[in-house]
Design an enzyme around this catalytic site. Sequence first.
Site, PDB file in Angstrom:
ATOM      1  N   ARG A   1     -87.019 -19.008  31.688  1.00 21.85           N
ATOM      2  CA  ARG A   1     -87.395 -17.532  31.745  1.00 21.85           C
ATOM      3  C   ARG A   1     -88.497 -17.417  30.691  1.00 21.85           C
ATOM      4  NH1 ARG A   1     -82.741 -19.979  32.114  1.00 21.85           N
ATOM      5  NH2 ARG A   1     -80.958 -19.018  32.169  1.00 21.85           N
TER       6      ARG A   1
ATOM      7  N   SER B   1     -77.155 -14.975  27.022  1.00 27.06           N
ATOM      8  CA  SER B   1     -77.395 -16.169  25.968  1.00 27.06           C
ATOM      9  C   SER B   1     -78.699 -14.950  25.810  1.00 27.06           C
ATOM     10  CB  SER B   1     -78.505 -17.149  27.282  1.00 27.06           C
ATOM     11  OG  SER B   1     -77.577 -18.544  27.677  1.00 27.06           O
TER      12      SER B   1
ATOM     13  N   GLU C   1     -84.150 -14.599  23.941  1.00 31.34           N
ATOM     14  CA  GLU C   1     -84.744 -13.894  25.211  1.00 31.34           C
ATOM     15  C   GLU C   1     -84.570 -12.433  25.270  1.00 31.34           C
ATOM     16  OE1 GLU C   1     -81.378 -16.773  27.914  1.00 31.34           O
ATOM     17  OE2 GLU C   1     -82.048 -14.597  29.000  1.00 31.34           O
TER      18      GLU C   1
HETATM   19  P1  FAD Z   1     -83.084  -5.204  31.972  1.00 31.95           P
HETATM   20  O1  FAD Z   1     -82.083  -5.621  30.793  1.00 31.95           O
HETATM   21  O2  FAD Z   1     -82.882  -3.423  32.086  1.00 31.95           O
HETATM   22  O3  FAD Z   1     -84.876  -5.079  31.796  1.00 31.95           O
HETATM   23  C1  FAD Z   1     -84.657  -6.518  31.010  1.00 31.95           C
HETATM   24  C2  FAD Z   1     -86.511  -6.593  31.106  1.00 31.95           C
HETATM   25  O4  FAD Z   1     -86.953  -6.510  31.829  1.00 31.95           O
HETATM   26  C3  FAD Z   1     -87.183  -5.583  30.040  1.00 31.95           C
HETATM   27  O5  FAD Z   1     -88.223  -5.696  29.621  1.00 31.95           O
HETATM   28  C4  FAD Z   1     -87.587  -4.414  31.337  1.00 31.95           C
HETATM   29  O6  FAD Z   1     -88.196  -4.097  30.752  1.00 31.95           O
HETATM   30  C5  FAD Z   1     -87.901  -5.072  32.501  1.00 31.95           C
HETATM   31  N1  FAD Z   1     -87.347  -4.714  33.948  1.00 31.95           N
HETATM   32  C6  FAD Z   1     -86.531  -4.156  34.156  1.00 31.95           C
HETATM   33  N2  FAD Z   1     -86.320  -3.888  35.601  1.00 31.95           N
HETATM   34  C7  FAD Z   1     -87.441  -4.386  36.039  1.00 31.95           C
HETATM   35  C8  FAD Z   1     -88.785  -3.404  36.412  1.00 31.95           C
HETATM   36  N3  FAD Z   1     -88.136  -3.032  38.389  1.00 31.95           N
HETATM   37  N4  FAD Z   1     -89.973  -3.711  37.113  1.00 31.95           N
HETATM   38  C9  FAD Z   1     -90.770  -3.856  35.775  1.00 31.95           C
HETATM   39  N5  FAD Z   1     -89.936  -4.393  34.469  1.00 31.95           N
HETATM   40  C10 FAD Z   1     -88.678  -4.403  34.129  1.00 31.95           C
HETATM   41  N6  FAD Z   1     -80.381 -14.400  33.047  1.00 31.95           N
HETATM   42  C11 FAD Z   1     -80.103 -15.958  33.513  1.00 31.95           C
HETATM   43  O7  FAD Z   1     -81.318 -15.490  33.243  1.00 31.95           O
HETATM   44  N7  FAD Z   1     -78.773 -16.753  33.997  1.00 31.95           N
HETATM   45  C12 FAD Z   1     -77.710 -16.046  33.627  1.00 31.95           C
HETATM   46  O8  FAD Z   1     -77.068 -17.254  33.586  1.00 31.95           O
HETATM   47  C13 FAD Z   1     -77.995 -15.558  32.793  1.00 31.95           C
HETATM   48  N8  FAD Z   1     -76.481 -14.864  32.787  1.00 31.95           N
HETATM   49  C14 FAD Z   1     -75.961 -13.413  31.585  1.00 31.95           C
HETATM   50  C15 FAD Z   1     -74.595 -13.039  32.103  1.00 31.95           C
HETATM   51  C16 FAD Z   1     -74.362 -12.602  30.909  1.00 31.95           C
HETATM   52  C17 FAD Z   1     -73.019 -12.085  30.852  1.00 31.95           C
HETATM   53  C18 FAD Z   1     -75.655 -11.280  30.566  1.00 31.95           C
HETATM   54  C19 FAD Z   1     -75.314 -10.041  30.100  1.00 31.95           C
HETATM   55  C20 FAD Z   1     -76.493 -11.448  31.641  1.00 31.95           C
HETATM   56  C21 FAD Z   1     -77.301 -12.467  31.291  1.00 31.95           C
HETATM   57  N9  FAD Z   1     -78.182 -13.017  31.760  1.00 31.95           N
HETATM   58  C22 FAD Z   1     -78.631 -14.298  32.859  1.00 31.95           C
HETATM   59  C23 FAD Z   1     -79.967 -11.971  30.960  1.00 31.95           C
HETATM   60  C24 FAD Z   1     -79.686 -11.476  32.653  1.00 31.95           C
HETATM   61  O9  FAD Z   1     -78.859 -10.598  32.739  1.00 31.95           O
HETATM   62  C25 FAD Z   1     -80.883 -11.010  33.273  1.00 31.95           C
HETATM   63  O10 FAD Z   1     -82.056 -11.232  32.144  1.00 31.95           O
HETATM   64  C26 FAD Z   1     -81.853 -10.149  34.126  1.00 31.95           C
HETATM   65  O11 FAD Z   1     -82.105 -10.219  34.695  1.00 31.95           O
HETATM   66  C27 FAD Z   1     -81.572  -8.549  33.073  1.00 31.95           C
HETATM   67  O12 FAD Z   1     -81.778  -7.879  34.612  1.00 31.95           O
HETATM   68  P2  FAD Z   1     -81.695  -6.046  34.167  1.00 31.95           P
HETATM   69  O13 FAD Z   1     -81.820  -5.800  34.864  1.00 31.95           O
HETATM   70  O14 FAD Z   1     -79.956  -6.065  33.369  1.00 31.95           O
HETATM   71  O15 FAD Z   1     -82.735  -6.351  33.401  1.00 31.95           O
HETATM   72  N1  EPU Z   2     -72.314 -25.948  24.076  1.00 32.38           N
HETATM   73  C1  EPU Z   2     -72.013 -26.135  23.047  1.00 32.38           C
HETATM   74  N2  EPU Z   2     -71.109 -24.955  22.180  1.00 32.38           N
HETATM   75  C2  EPU Z   2     -71.238 -24.146  22.366  1.00 32.38           C
HETATM   76  C3  EPU Z   2     -71.830 -23.779  23.590  1.00 32.38           C
HETATM   77  C4  EPU Z   2     -72.152 -24.548  24.268  1.00 32.38           C
HETATM   78  O1  EPU Z   2     -71.884 -27.486  22.277  1.00 32.38           O
HETATM   79  O2  EPU Z   2     -70.918 -23.278  21.750  1.00 32.38           O
HETATM   80  C5  EPU Z   2     -73.313 -26.908  24.761  1.00 32.38           C
HETATM   81  C6  EPU Z   2     -71.947 -27.013  26.652  1.00 32.38           C
HETATM   82  O3  EPU Z   2     -70.459 -27.883  25.320  1.00 32.38           O
HETATM   83  C7  EPU Z   2     -72.747 -27.733  26.977  1.00 32.38           C
HETATM   84  C8  EPU Z   2     -74.270 -26.799  26.877  1.00 32.38           C
HETATM   85  O4  EPU Z   2     -73.915 -27.110  25.341  1.00 32.38           O
HETATM   86  O5  EPU Z   2     -72.520 -28.860  26.745  1.00 32.38           O
HETATM   87  C9  EPU Z   2     -74.761 -26.311  27.381  1.00 32.38           C
HETATM   88  O6  EPU Z   2     -74.143 -25.150  27.196  1.00 32.38           O
HETATM   89  P1  EPU Z   2     -73.948 -24.432  28.670  1.00 32.38           P
HETATM   90  O7  EPU Z   2     -73.803 -25.644  30.429  1.00 32.38           O
HETATM   91  O8  EPU Z   2     -72.849 -22.974  28.170  1.00 32.38           O
HETATM   92  O9  EPU Z   2     -75.026 -23.702  29.333  1.00 32.38           O
HETATM   93  P2  EPU Z   2     -76.090 -22.768  28.586  1.00 32.38           P
HETATM   94  O10 EPU Z   2     -77.403 -23.777  28.209  1.00 32.38           O
HETATM   95  O11 EPU Z   2     -75.650 -21.804  26.699  1.00 32.38           O
HETATM   96  C10 EPU Z   2     -77.552 -22.024  29.353  1.00 32.38           C
HETATM   97  C11 EPU Z   2     -78.562 -21.104  30.563  1.00 32.38           C
HETATM   98  C12 EPU Z   2     -76.900 -19.446  30.514  1.00 32.38           C
HETATM   99  C13 EPU Z   2     -76.925 -20.209  32.222  1.00 32.38           C
HETATM  100  C14 EPU Z   2     -76.429 -21.556  31.652  1.00 32.38           C
HETATM  101  C15 EPU Z   2     -75.547 -21.821  33.315  1.00 32.38           C
HETATM  102  C16 EPU Z   2     -80.206 -20.734  28.946  1.00 32.38           C
HETATM  103  C17 EPU Z   2     -80.692 -20.082  27.895  1.00 32.38           C
HETATM  104  N3  EPU Z   2     -78.814 -20.507  28.789  1.00 32.38           N
HETATM  105  O12 EPU Z   2     -76.966 -22.305  29.156  1.00 32.38           O
HETATM  106  O13 EPU Z   2     -78.424 -18.265  31.191  1.00 32.38           O
HETATM  107  O14 EPU Z   2     -76.006 -19.385  33.384  1.00 32.38           O
HETATM  108  O15 EPU Z   2     -77.170 -22.389  31.285  1.00 32.38           O
HETATM  109  O16 EPU Z   2     -76.980 -22.738  33.539  1.00 32.38           O
HETATM  110  O17 EPU Z   2     -81.286 -20.896  29.479  1.00 32.38           O
HETATM  111  C18 EPU Z   2     -79.112 -16.410  30.360  1.00 32.38           C
HETATM  112  O18 EPU Z   2     -80.155 -16.727  30.339  1.00 32.38           O
HETATM  113  O19 EPU Z   2     -78.437 -15.153  29.735  1.00 32.38           O
HETATM  114  C19 EPU Z   2     -78.030 -17.088  31.082  1.00 32.38           C
HETATM  115  C20 EPU Z   2     -76.406 -16.672  30.428  1.00 32.38           C
END
Ligand code: FAD
Ligand code: EPU
Length: 339
Positions: free
Chosen positions: A164, A238, A333
């Site tokens: 990240r 997250s 994050e």
């Molecule tokens: P924004 O939120 O608009 O911006 C994020 C940052 O990036 C800001 O600092 C912004 O200034 C900068 N930025 C954005 N675009 C640009 C650009 N073109 N040039 C320079 N800087 C820029 N993240 C994960 O890694 N894994 C996941 O599984 C994951 N699951 C998610 C699930 C949900 C339901 C949600 C709501 C979020 C999740 N995220 C996850 C976080 C998010 O989706 C990512 O960080 C995504 O890349 C953010 O994209 P955005 O376009 O919305 O960026």
């Molecule tokens: N868990 C709990 N209680 C909770 C939530 C999770 O016990 O309330 C336990 C789950 O049971 C599991 C472990 O924690 O054993 C990990 O949970 P999960 O698999 O849901 O993944 P996570 O570590 O919470 C990360 C990333 C996600 C990504 C998933 C899948 C980070 C900060 N988050 O979540 O990314 O989608 O793994 O790879 O690394 C994001 O960055 O926004 C994001 C959603």
Amino acid sequence: MRFLENFLLTDRNTLKLPSRARFFAAPETRDELHSLLNTVTARNLPVMVLGGGSNVVFAGDFQGLVLQPAMRGIRCIGETAGHYLVEAEAGEPWPDFVQYCLARNWYGLENLSLIPGTVGAAPIQNIGAYGVEITDRLHSLTALELATGRVREFSHADCRFGYRESVFKQDLRDRYIIARVRFLLQKKPVLKTAYADIQQELAVRGIDAPTPQQVATAVIAIRTRKLPSPAVLANAGSFFKNPVVSVAVLDEIKSRFPDVIAYPQADGAKLAAGWLIEKAGWKGRSIGPVGAYEKQALVLVNHGGATGADVIAVASAIQQAVTSMFGVQLEMEPRIYGI
Ligand code: FAD
Ligand code: EPU
């Protein structure tokens, strides 16, 4: 191109936080982006780049220009024996880009299905899920320096990716706008299905030799079950990173909590922050409109009407609870703006 003034951002961030930008612009072409940056330089305006707003917390108004890249386009610009070189513009929605590639048999992004946001934001925190991060697929990118409009090419190494993390969150924070990103995608799929969630999902579906599309479908099903859709319940995914601790710290926590969820790393272990937050009593708990999601404690949700201050208050309370129970500091994050 014209700037919109006093622009409301509530519908431009997935936590649905109210905030205003003094100016707002969404360039749709490379030329529009270049001319905008010339204006910015001339007027010495502070700039914030906004993608889909899925990883930001707006805690106040922004007294400058919010610039949202809206350039679209995906093309294959080269190939080697094993890979296609695919370039996408910053404004492409990430989940659509993943599906577009799969539909053309360009493989390697299936585990990153359904992550919200844009292509341009994906390198910022090196998005990752289910054992794949974009560091595994990114070839290079093109960015423009906000202060000068100068174009700079970044190699994979230049991006300095980590968990990240990238150079764009560290030394080059707020210095560049990413305009387009290039990926090396496989001609023959090399699937990553080792994550327990994926294994289980494929087993339930009776699939033992999955196609890339089936892996994508499995990932989408898992994510839909675990994570709230921002269209239904406002959130930013997250809210904290999973903390990486030393073996000594892990052993100490294990002596008190033998069921702690930890993943071995080269230099210690990554703890499941969701588990820490749940153990600290925060799963499903709220203060006012903001709380830790009842099905996944690592996700903070806005039940309606929250401000950035409400989100930060809950985040701080959770950090304190986790520190006092486990001695571990949780790092947020999403990027916080306005404080
Ligand atoms: P924004 O939120 O608009 O911006 C994020 C940052 O990036 C800001 O600092 C912004 O200034 C900068 N930025 C954005 N675009 C640009 C650009 N073109 N040039 C320079 N800087 C820029 N993240 C994960 O890694 N894994 C996941 O599984 C994951 N699951 C998610 C699930 C949900 C339901 C949600 C709501 C979020 C999740 N995220 C996850 C976080 C998010 O989706 C990512 O960080 C995504 O890349 C953010 O994209 P955005 O376009 O919305 O960026
Ligand atoms: N868990 C709990 N209680 C909770 C939530 C999770 O016990 O309330 C336990 C789950 O049971 C599991 C472990 O924690 O054993 C990990 O949970 P999960 O698999 O849901 O993944 P996570 O570590 O919470 C990360 C990333 C996600 C990504 C998933 C899948 C980070 C900060 N988050 O979540 O990314 O989608 O793994 O790879 O690394 C994001 O960055 O926004 C994001 C959603």
